[in-house]
Design a protein around this motif. Structure first.
Motif, PDB file in Angstrom:
ATOM      1  N   VAL A   1      34.992  39.555  46.069  1.00 58.20           N
ATOM      2  CA  VAL A   1      34.760  40.712  45.215  1.00 58.20           C
ATOM      3  C   VAL A   1      33.894  41.697  45.988  1.00 58.20           C
ATOM      4  N   LEU A   2      34.392  42.917  46.148  1.00 57.00           N
ATOM      5  CA  LEU A   2      33.642  43.946  46.861  1.00 57.00           C
ATOM      6  C   LEU A   2      32.858  44.846  45.915  1.00 57.00           C
ATOM      7  N   SER A   3      33.461  45.152  44.759  1.00 54.95           N
ATOM      8  CA  SER A   3      32.823  46.054  43.818  1.00 54.95           C
ATOM      9  C   SER A   3      33.437  45.841  42.438  1.00 54.95           C
ATOM     10  N   VAL A   4      32.639  46.038  41.407  1.00 49.28           N
ATOM     11  CA  VAL A   4      33.119  45.882  40.035  1.00 49.28           C
ATOM     12  C   VAL A   4      32.864  47.148  39.245  1.00 49.28           C
ATOM     13  N   GLY A   5      33.720  47.389  38.262  1.00 49.64           N
ATOM     14  CA  GLY A   5      33.557  48.540  37.389  1.00 49.64           C
ATOM     15  C   GLY A   5      32.367  48.348  36.454  1.00 49.64           C
ATOM     16  N   ALA A   6      31.872  49.434  35.906  1.00 47.89           N
ATOM     17  CA  ALA A   6      30.679  49.397  35.057  1.00 47.89           C
ATOM     18  C   ALA A   6      30.911  48.657  33.747  1.00 47.89           C
ATOM     19  N   ASP A   7      32.159  48.599  33.266  1.00 48.35           N
ATOM     20  CA  ASP A   7      32.458  47.958  31.978  1.00 48.35           C
ATOM     21  C   ASP A   7      32.926  46.519  32.134  1.00 48.35           C
ATOM     22  N   ASN A   8      32.664  45.899  33.273  1.00 44.73           N
ATOM     23  CA  ASN A   8      33.099  44.531  33.499  1.00 44.73           C
ATOM     24  C   ASN A   8      32.185  43.581  32.741  1.00 44.73           C
ATOM     25  N   GLY A   9      32.708  42.980  31.676  1.00 45.12           N
ATOM     26  CA  GLY A   9      31.904  42.080  30.868  1.00 45.12           C
ATOM     27  C   GLY A   9      32.053  40.627  31.251  1.00 45.12           C
ATOM     28  N   LYS A  10      32.690  40.324  32.356  1.00 44.19           N
ATOM     29  CA  LYS A  10      32.959  38.939  32.753  1.00 44.19           C
ATOM     30  C   LYS A  10      31.829  38.316  33.573  1.00 44.19           C
ATOM     31  N   GLY A  11      30.849  39.090  33.994  1.00 43.86           N
ATOM     32  CA  GLY A  11      29.758  38.551  34.780  1.00 43.86           C
ATOM     33  C   GLY A  11      30.106  38.366  36.250  1.00 43.86           C
ATOM     34  N   ILE A  12      31.201  38.930  36.684  1.00 45.31           N
ATOM     35  CA  ILE A  12      31.591  38.859  38.091  1.00 45.31           C
ATOM     36  C   ILE A  12      30.737  39.852  38.866  1.00 45.31           C
ATOM     37  N   GLN A  13      30.188  39.407  39.989  1.00 45.77           N
ATOM     38  CA  GLN A  13      29.340  40.277  40.792  1.00 45.77           C
ATOM     39  C   GLN A  13      29.905  40.448  42.188  1.00 45.77           C
ATOM     40  N   SER A  14      29.507  41.517  42.848  1.00 41.25           N
ATOM     41  CA  SER A  14      29.919  41.767  44.229  1.00 41.25           C
ATOM     42  C   SER A  14      29.493  40.594  45.104  1.00 41.25           C
ATOM     43  N   GLY A  15      30.361  40.225  46.035  1.00 41.68           N
ATOM     44  CA  GLY A  15      30.086  39.133  46.949  1.00 41.68           C
ATOM     45  C   GLY A  15      30.614  37.792  46.483  1.00 41.68           C
ATOM     46  N   ALA A  16      31.040  37.696  45.226  1.00 42.06           N
ATOM     47  CA  ALA A  16      31.558  36.433  44.702  1.00 42.06           C
ATOM     48  C   ALA A  16      32.923  36.124  45.321  1.00 42.06           C
ATOM     49  N   LYS A  17      33.194  34.846  45.513  1.00 42.39           N
ATOM     50  CA  LYS A  17      34.510  34.388  45.953  1.00 42.39           C
ATOM     51  C   LYS A  17      35.256  33.932  44.707  1.00 42.39           C
ATOM     52  N   ILE A  18      36.468  34.457  44.529  1.00 45.61           N
ATOM     53  CA  ILE A  18      37.232  34.154  43.324  1.00 45.61           C
ATOM     54  C   ILE A  18      38.610  33.607  43.682  1.00 45.61           C
ATOM     55  N   LEU A  19      39.231  32.953  42.713  1.00 42.44           N
ATOM     56  CA  LEU A  19      40.613  32.489  42.830  1.00 42.44           C
ATOM     57  C   LEU A  19      41.479  33.346  41.928  1.00 42.44           C
ATOM     58  N   ILE A  20      42.598  33.818  42.476  1.00 42.31           N
ATOM     59  CA  ILE A  20      43.566  34.563  41.676  1.00 42.31           C
ATOM     60  C   ILE A  20      44.959  34.017  41.984  1.00 42.31           C
ATOM     61  N   PRO A  21      45.885  34.083  41.036  1.00 45.03           N
ATOM     62  CA  PRO A  21      47.241  33.646  41.317  1.00 45.03           C
ATOM     63  C   PRO A  21      47.905  34.574  42.335  1.00 45.03           C
ATOM     64  N   ARG A  22      48.786  34.025  43.159  1.00 46.97           N
ATOM     65  CA  ARG A  22      49.503  34.851  44.137  1.00 46.97           C
ATOM     66  C   ARG A  22      50.338  35.922  43.455  1.00 46.97           C
ATOM     67  N   ASP A  23      50.870  35.609  42.286  1.00 49.14           N
ATOM     68  CA  ASP A  23      51.747  36.558  41.612  1.00 49.14           C
ATOM     69  C   ASP A  23      51.012  37.421  40.583  1.00 49.14           C
ATOM     70  N   ALA A  24      49.683  37.451  40.646  1.00 48.00           N
ATOM     71  CA  ALA A  24      48.898  38.265  39.716  1.00 48.00           C
ATOM     72  C   ALA A  24      49.191  39.747  39.943  1.00 48.00           C
TER      73      ALA A  24
END
Length: 98
Positions: free
Chosen positions: A43-66
């Motif tokens: 994660v490089l940057s998040v929008g101001a309305d992100n309510g998920k608690g994801i922060q810059s620098g976090a490593k995340i998993l996403i589906p390939r077909d997302a």
């Protein structure tokens, strides 16, 4: 050029992994075989309305077909083959904790 996502969007950097394309014995796997394995992104940057608690620098998993918005015209791929994408927070499978 820098990009600050708007609303709930999240800017991520997906770096291709050598293990994604080759087996230990050196056999190159086609995209159809690795379709079900998730991608690891930073994660490089998040929008101001992100309510998920994801922060810059976090490593995340996403589906390939997302679904995502490619940013090839705005932020070109880096020399290491990394790709920048804008995603919605609901496509995140999980956050990797070290």
């Amino acid at each position: 050029m820098k990009l600050k996502p708007f609303g709930t969007l999240i800017l991520i950097k997906v770096t291709p992994d050598e293990n994604d394309t080759k087996t230990q014995s050196g056999i190159i796997m086609p995209d159809t075989v690795k379709h079900n394995t998730p991608l690891i992104a930073e994660v490089l940057s998040v929008g101001a309305d992100n309510g998920k608690g994801i922060q810059s620098g976090a490593k995340i998993l996403i589906p390939r077909d997302a679904s995502f918005m490619p940013l090839d015209n705005i932020l070109p791929n880096t020399e290491d083959g990394a790709e920048y994408r804008l995603i919605m927070p609901n496509v995140i499978i999980g956050v990797l904790i070290e």
